[in-house]
Design a protein around this motif. Sequence first.
Motif, PDB file in Angstrom:
ATOM      1  N   MET A 238     -10.571  -7.627   3.452  1.00  0.00           N
ATOM      2  CA  MET A 238     -10.047  -7.625   2.086  1.00  0.00           C
ATOM      3  C   MET A 238      -9.358  -8.961   1.830  1.00  0.00           C
ATOM      4  SD  MET A 238      -8.937  -3.667   1.641  1.00  0.00           S
ATOM      5  CE  MET A 238      -7.809  -3.636   3.025  1.00  0.00           C
ATOM      6  N   SER A 239      -9.195  -9.264   0.584  1.00  0.00           N
ATOM      7  CA  SER A 239      -8.624 -10.543   0.194  1.00  0.00           C
ATOM      8  C   SER A 239      -7.186 -10.687   0.674  1.00  0.00           C
ATOM      9  CB  SER A 239      -8.667 -10.652  -1.338  1.00  0.00           C
ATOM     10  OG  SER A 239      -7.996 -11.825  -1.759  1.00  0.00           O
ATOM     11  N   MET A 240      -6.753 -11.914   0.923  1.00  0.00           N
ATOM     12  CA  MET A 240      -5.350 -12.185   1.228  1.00  0.00           C
ATOM     13  C   MET A 240      -4.539 -12.293  -0.067  1.00  0.00           C
ATOM     14  SD  MET A 240      -5.446 -12.133   4.461  1.00  0.00           S
ATOM     15  CE  MET A 240      -3.815 -12.711   4.947  1.00  0.00           C
TER      16      MET A 240
ATOM     17  N   ASN B 123      -9.154  -8.380   7.574  1.00  0.00           N
ATOM     18  CA  ASN B 123      -9.544  -6.962   7.552  1.00  0.00           C
ATOM     19  C   ASN B 123     -10.600  -6.692   6.482  1.00  0.00           C
ATOM     20  OD1 ASN B 123      -8.063  -7.124   5.237  1.00  0.00           O
ATOM     21  ND2 ASN B 123      -6.582  -5.524   5.765  1.00  0.00           N
TER      22      ASN B 123
ATOM     23  N   MET C 127      -9.552  -0.212  -8.560  1.00  0.00           N
ATOM     24  CA  MET C 127     -10.539  -1.159  -8.017  1.00  0.00           C
ATOM     25  C   MET C 127     -11.618  -1.477  -9.055  1.00  0.00           C
ATOM     26  SD  MET C 127     -11.134   0.590  -4.282  1.00  0.00           S
ATOM     27  CE  MET C 127      -9.792   0.815  -3.093  1.00  0.00           C
TER      28      MET C 127
ATOM     29  N   TYR D 272       0.719 -12.080  11.565  1.00  0.00           N
ATOM     30  CA  TYR D 272      -0.092 -11.833  10.370  1.00  0.00           C
ATOM     31  C   TYR D 272       0.246 -12.853   9.297  1.00  0.00           C
ATOM     32  CZ  TYR D 272      -2.097  -7.223  11.442  1.00  0.00           C
ATOM     33  OH  TYR D 272      -2.823  -6.184  11.942  1.00  0.00           O
TER      34      TYR D 272
ATOM     35  N   TRP E   7     -11.344  -1.225  11.019  1.00  0.00           N
ATOM     36  CA  TRP E   7     -11.476  -1.938   9.749  1.00  0.00           C
ATOM     37  C   TRP E   7     -10.187  -2.623   9.319  1.00  0.00           C
ATOM     38  CZ3 TRP E   7      -8.625  -0.933   5.348  1.00  0.00           C
ATOM     39  CH2 TRP E   7      -7.963   0.295   5.267  1.00  0.00           C
ATOM     40  N   ASP E   8      -9.025  -2.053   9.623  1.00  0.00           N
ATOM     41  CA  ASP E   8      -7.785  -2.636   9.115  1.00  0.00           C
ATOM     42  C   ASP E   8      -7.154  -3.633  10.082  1.00  0.00           C
ATOM     43  OD1 ASP E   8      -6.029  -2.928   6.993  1.00  0.00           O
ATOM     44  OD2 ASP E   8      -4.597  -1.498   7.823  1.00  0.00           O
ATOM     45  N   GLU E   9      -7.773  -3.834  11.221  1.00  0.00           N
ATOM     46  CA  GLU E   9      -7.277  -4.866  12.145  1.00  0.00           C
ATOM     47  C   GLU E   9      -7.729  -6.240  11.660  1.00  0.00           C
ATOM     48  OE1 GLU E   9      -7.028  -2.406  16.335  1.00  0.00           O
ATOM     49  OE2 GLU E   9      -8.983  -3.083  15.636  1.00  0.00           O
ATOM     50  N   ARG E  10      -6.906  -7.217  11.910  1.00  0.00           N
ATOM     51  CA  ARG E  10      -7.230  -8.554  11.408  1.00  0.00           C
ATOM     52  C   ARG E  10      -7.790  -9.479  12.494  1.00  0.00           C
ATOM     53  NH1 ARG E  10      -2.429 -10.211   7.175  1.00  0.00           N
ATOM     54  NH2 ARG E  10      -2.158  -8.154   6.205  1.00  0.00           N
ATOM     55  N   ASP E  11      -7.492  -9.167  13.744  1.00  0.00           N
ATOM     56  CA  ASP E  11      -8.012 -10.018  14.819  1.00  0.00           C
ATOM     57  C   ASP E  11      -9.477  -9.686  15.104  1.00  0.00           C
ATOM     58  OD1 ASP E  11      -5.688 -11.404  15.073  1.00  0.00           O
ATOM     59  OD2 ASP E  11      -5.057 -10.465  16.948  1.00  0.00           O
TER      60      ASP E  11
ATOM     61  N   PRO F 231       0.920 -13.752   5.571  1.00  0.00           N
ATOM     62  CA  PRO F 231       1.417 -12.924   4.467  1.00  0.00           C
ATOM     63  C   PRO F 231       0.354 -12.726   3.378  1.00  0.00           C
ATOM     64  CG  PRO F 231       2.927 -14.748   4.917  1.00  0.00           C
ATOM     65  CD  PRO F 231       1.695 -15.007   5.714  1.00  0.00           C
ATOM     66  N   LEU F 232       0.438 -11.599   2.715  1.00  0.00           N
ATOM     67  CA  LEU F 232      -0.402 -11.342   1.550  1.00  0.00           C
ATOM     68  C   LEU F 232       0.310 -11.840   0.297  1.00  0.00           C
ATOM     69  CD1 LEU F 232      -1.681  -7.738   2.318  1.00  0.00           C
ATOM     70  CD2 LEU F 232      -2.788  -9.923   2.811  1.00  0.00           C
ATOM     71  N   THR F 233      -0.475 -12.286  -0.650  1.00  0.00           N
ATOM     72  CA  THR F 233       0.083 -12.897  -1.857  1.00  0.00           C
ATOM     73  C   THR F 233      -0.390 -12.151  -3.103  1.00  0.00           C
ATOM     74  OG1 THR F 233       0.142 -15.053  -0.796  1.00  0.00           O
ATOM     75  CG2 THR F 233       0.141 -15.029  -3.222  1.00  0.00           C
TER      76      THR F 233
ATOM     77  N   ARG G 263       0.808  -1.228   0.000  1.00  0.00           N
ATOM     78  CA  ARG G 263       0.000   0.000   0.000  1.00  0.00           C
ATOM     79  C   ARG G 263       0.840   1.276   0.000  1.00  0.00           C
ATOM     80  NH1 ARG G 263      -4.107  -0.668   5.087  1.00  0.00           N
ATOM     81  NH2 ARG G 263      -4.801  -2.795   4.666  1.00  0.00           N
TER      82      ARG G 263
ATOM     83  N   TRP H 140      -7.806  -0.480   0.429  1.00  0.00           N
ATOM     84  CA  TRP H 140      -8.883  -0.132   1.361  1.00  0.00           C
ATOM     85  C   TRP H 140     -10.198  -0.516   0.707  1.00  0.00           C
ATOM     86  CZ3 TRP H 140     -12.135   3.607  -0.761  1.00  0.00           C
ATOM     87  CH2 TRP H 140     -11.590   4.391  -1.800  1.00  0.00           C
ATOM     88  N   TYR H 141     -11.279  -0.435   1.440  1.00  0.00           N
ATOM     89  CA  TYR H 141     -12.580  -0.767   0.879  1.00  0.00           C
ATOM     90  C   TYR H 141     -13.654   0.041   1.597  1.00  0.00           C
ATOM     91  CZ  TYR H 141     -13.655  -3.929   4.800  1.00  0.00           C
ATOM     92  OH  TYR H 141     -13.928  -4.443   6.031  1.00  0.00           O
TER      93      TYR H 141
END
Lengths: 309, 309, 309, 309
Positions: D131-133, D129, B236, A279, D48-52, A281-283, A252, D139-140
């Motif tokens: 969004m896709s991995m 979060n 997007m 975390y 929104w951007d937290e993953r837990d 990883p993103l792919t 980002r 962002w969304y």
Amino acid sequence: MAMTGVLRPGHAQVRVLDLEEGIKFYRDVMGLVETGRDEHGRVYFKCWDERDHSSYIIREADQAGIDFFGFKVLDEATLDQLEADLQAYGIETRRMPAGDLLETGERVRFTLPSGHEMELYATKTACGNGMSMVNPAPWYDESEKGIAPLRLDHALLYGPNIAEVKKIFTDVLGFFLVERVIGEDGESEAAIWLSCSHKVHDIAFAEYPEPGKLHHCSFLMESWEKVLRAGDIMSMNDVAVDIGPTRHGITRGCTIYAWDPSGNRFETFMGGYQPYPDYEPLTWTFDNFAQGLDYPQRKLHETFLTVVS
Amino acid sequence: MAMTGVLRPGHAQVRVLDLEEGIKFYRDVMGLVETGRDEHGRVYFKCWDERDHSSYIIREADQAGIDFFGFKVLDEATLDQLEADLQAYGIETRRMPAGDLLETGERVRFTLPSGHEMELYATKTACGNGMSMVNPAPWYDESEKGIAPLRLDHALLYGPNIAEVKKIFTDVLGFFLVERVIGEDGESEAAIWLSCSHKVHDIAFAEYPEPGKLHHCSFLMESWEKVLRAGDIMSMNDVAVDIGPTRHGITRGCTIYAWDPSGNRFETFMGGYQPYPDYEPLTWTFDNFAQGLDYPQRKLHETFLTVVS
Amino acid sequence: MAMTGVLRPGHAQVRVLDLEEGIKFYRDVMGLVETGRDEHGRVYFKCWDERDHSSYIIREADQAGIDFFGFKVLDEATLDQLEADLQAYGIETRRMPAGDLLETGERVRFTLPSGHEMELYATKTACGNGMSMVNPAPWYDESEKGIAPLRLDHALLYGPNIAEVKKIFTDVLGFFLVERVIGEDGESEAAIWLSCSHKVHDIAFAEYPEPGKLHHCSFLMESWEKVLRAGDIMSMNDVAVDIGPTRHGITRGCTIYAWDPSGNRFETFMGGYQPYPDYEPLTWTFDNFAQGLDYPQRKLHETFLTVVS
Amino acid sequence: MAMTGVLRPGHAQVRVLDLEEGIKFYRDVMGLVETGRDEHGRVYFKCWDERDHSSYIIREADQAGIDFFGFKVLDEATLDQLEADLQAYGIETRRMPAGDLLETGERVRFTLPSGHEMELYATKTACGNGMSMVNPAPWYDESEKGIAPLRLDHALLYGPNIAEVKKIFTDVLGFFLVERVIGEDGESEAAIWLSCSHKVHDIAFAEYPEPGKLHHCSFLMESWEKVLRAGDIMSMNDVAVDIGPTRHGITRGCTIYAWDPSGNRFETFMGGYQPYPDYEPLTWTFDNFAQGLDYPQRKLHETFLTVVS
């Protein structure tokens, strides 16, 4: 910093074709602070907000490129431990004597399977960021001389065997994988972004046949507006811009890639998110790497893949 | 606004190849507010912060491009005067009847020597910007739906005879020249930026052999950060981006050029300075147009010169 | 600019208690460019992006405040016409000789019912903004010395009889009302924002018993980030800040109010929308003025209402 | 993350006076994502951007304030080790059972000498979060619903004995001191900012006679422009703002302080620099704390010192 005690990218030594031209560029255009010169003809710089003596060192040579990239570790005990860990892993290390780099203690040097020289060190003189330790201002005059990045943020290196490189960083040095691009085969990792902190990258590698290549050293900017200002300054000074201003899909982060007068690419960079070791990883898939590189344009700039120093 | 009473760019009518696709794009991706549809199949939009009924109108056709571009003038007396002035200058005008465009009064139509249809009109229903006239908030939900520009800012049109076009705008309509690019011959103006206000451009023209061509309609964004956000939204939504985000040297404005699904280029734009009629125009030389177009990159994007609709 | 030919706020002359202190402040902290001194002890400044000789003039006096505020008009014929119009309206005017202000032609001076001295003038030497007229950069070194506003934007003046003042500006000079605050009585206008362009204000007035008072002169900044930078510089230089950084509800503009060393309030300002003469004015009710003044805090800062120079 | 394996602030549980009002506020105004409710009446939110699964939990009570603040640690082994370390240091700990907090593993709870309940935990369901991995967007939609902070950043807590608190965080948990305010006596630390990462603060404490008090939980924003947007949204929703928008001298961070409907202060925050454990702490003197708190205004807001929940 990693739980192993690796703190952060500490210094890079980069080769320039003409020293005076290089000094002028990094001091006046990039806006780094010159902090010393040594008997080997090396010139030392730091970014204005860094507190240690130096983070970016240039020397004159026939060919541009990177000599080594070094990480600062917590203390000398950590350095000893990490050296032992590297050796236990089967990696040969050697000690560079204290003082070989100005104001810098002993460095543990080793060669990655990608052909890059890496260093760990624990000691470098703290000379401050030019502002008081008591009631400091948020910035000062040096913050606006030239591009004036906050700090050396990371490097992207090109070379072979990055699967092995990744193991060394994750298994020995305590880094974690943040993002990756999958290669054309749909399986192997063509590029990896590694963090020893909660930055989106402290170092990154891309698979490349030639060993030891520099894609770019990255300098941290404060805001997207400062990235634009960096681009303005590049244009005012006839700096060759590669890509940007734009946003990477990968990390980002917002970026401009450009070249120093010797052909070493550098990045002025801001943004990204804050990943942690827990975390996943993103792919990025091979067919969508263009969006990963240049998010708005979704354009696979050829230079990104092929031009290195 | 000009001292002649020309206020501002009021509306553009643009042709799309597929109406539903066009509606989806301008409403959902660009984030314009749909304000009406008429019996001719035209769909009317406005930007959220515009107060008049509509500023961007699309209709389905076999070929993309612009039907006409219109300026709002102060009142009906001004309209009559400007019509008389145009005729006195030797330009044929005709009246489009009130109501032909929804919520719009009579329009004075004329053809430029560049082949573009221009309009002046004095009356369009004010339907507000969606916020109260008493104690208004600075923005509201519509401000963040899609790219959500503030307003239709200007257009750049390509066609022949722009020296003559310039005379009409400056001598009859009260515009002034803000910036210009000198052609390869070192004398003629290859492109001109004209203002009827203290904006860096209310309309611009570039010399081009084919008449009546649209280079882009430009939509005003609030900040450089919003231009980045626009670029994110383009990606997007698989919008084809042409150039940017970057800064123009010409006008200092910050920009992304991209294409709607029919191939009409548009711009999301912010910044620039505030010129006045007593300002001497700025000049860009032919050999430095690259920097004028893309200030950081100093790159003469081929598409800018050759792709129009 | 107004259709009458009033272009823009051109200059303000402000009194300071200590000239050297004033020079230091406006040059080194505010970052104005000093352009001259005259035999009356006046010191002339301009903002870096202004092209005319001067826009802000200070002189030493026993009491702070504003001597006069002047608008530039299109040309000498316009000046004559506006002088005739003012006289026809019943306002006494007098001519200040060319050269009385450095590099400035004859000025038509008149006194508003609010007790303020106003001026119109057509001629002031254009000395440029320090950048080339051919292939200019978007900014240069002076753009970052001190707060470095782009231009003198507007002034807010306090005095009696603003209903009459409004008539002069709208009926004679061609301004239009952009926003207004209704007084405690629910009817009268306690404050008015007037434009001769599509800026949210070129001048503003608030009803106040004492005549001829200065609330603030406002300087235009490029971005919200630059407003923050201005605030940083104020703090670094012990400038007394009144309000902000914050957003006004009125005009949507973003602001810091602070005082020069003599107690003249000034504003570093950015943003707002683009109103035109066909726009209906926005109204702020007396009970909601706090939100109009300080949008996030909705706080009626006492100083705004009571401290003037 | 700290070398002890403490990763980051993970969750805070805060008391509100009216649950429905609290839900409306944190969901619709703050723009947190609601992720669950439990049998004890608690409502779970994440940024929104937290993953837990959750980071901010509210429950209804007669008095506002904070129940506990928890840090996520690397894994269960780390949790065991840190629990043992705390006990060895003389701090009583107790285990909260897995599942007591939704989607959360066992938590090690202990009470600080300041009267605050702290927690460590290793396990919380990662729900992403939004969004896709793979090939994620930056962002969304949720990123723009309400204030929409990126993450729970830190908390500032008020209570007694912060010298002892500091020792626990630095000697046992692996935090380091980033900045501090010296008290009126010129010696003791009146307030301390502690990091377990290279953030300017992961937690902060101020000396205060009453134990267990919440000064504020802080939410991370992306930019100074987003802080302004947060302020706009506060005003649109009648949120009581305390201080800001402004910059702190301490940490350089940019901020708005405001109160939730129950009187719990929160912060919308961005910026700051990147300290590391080898950095010497910065010191603010008692007489200059005003500049540390509100850099542009240099104003010692009384509420900062006295209003807590």
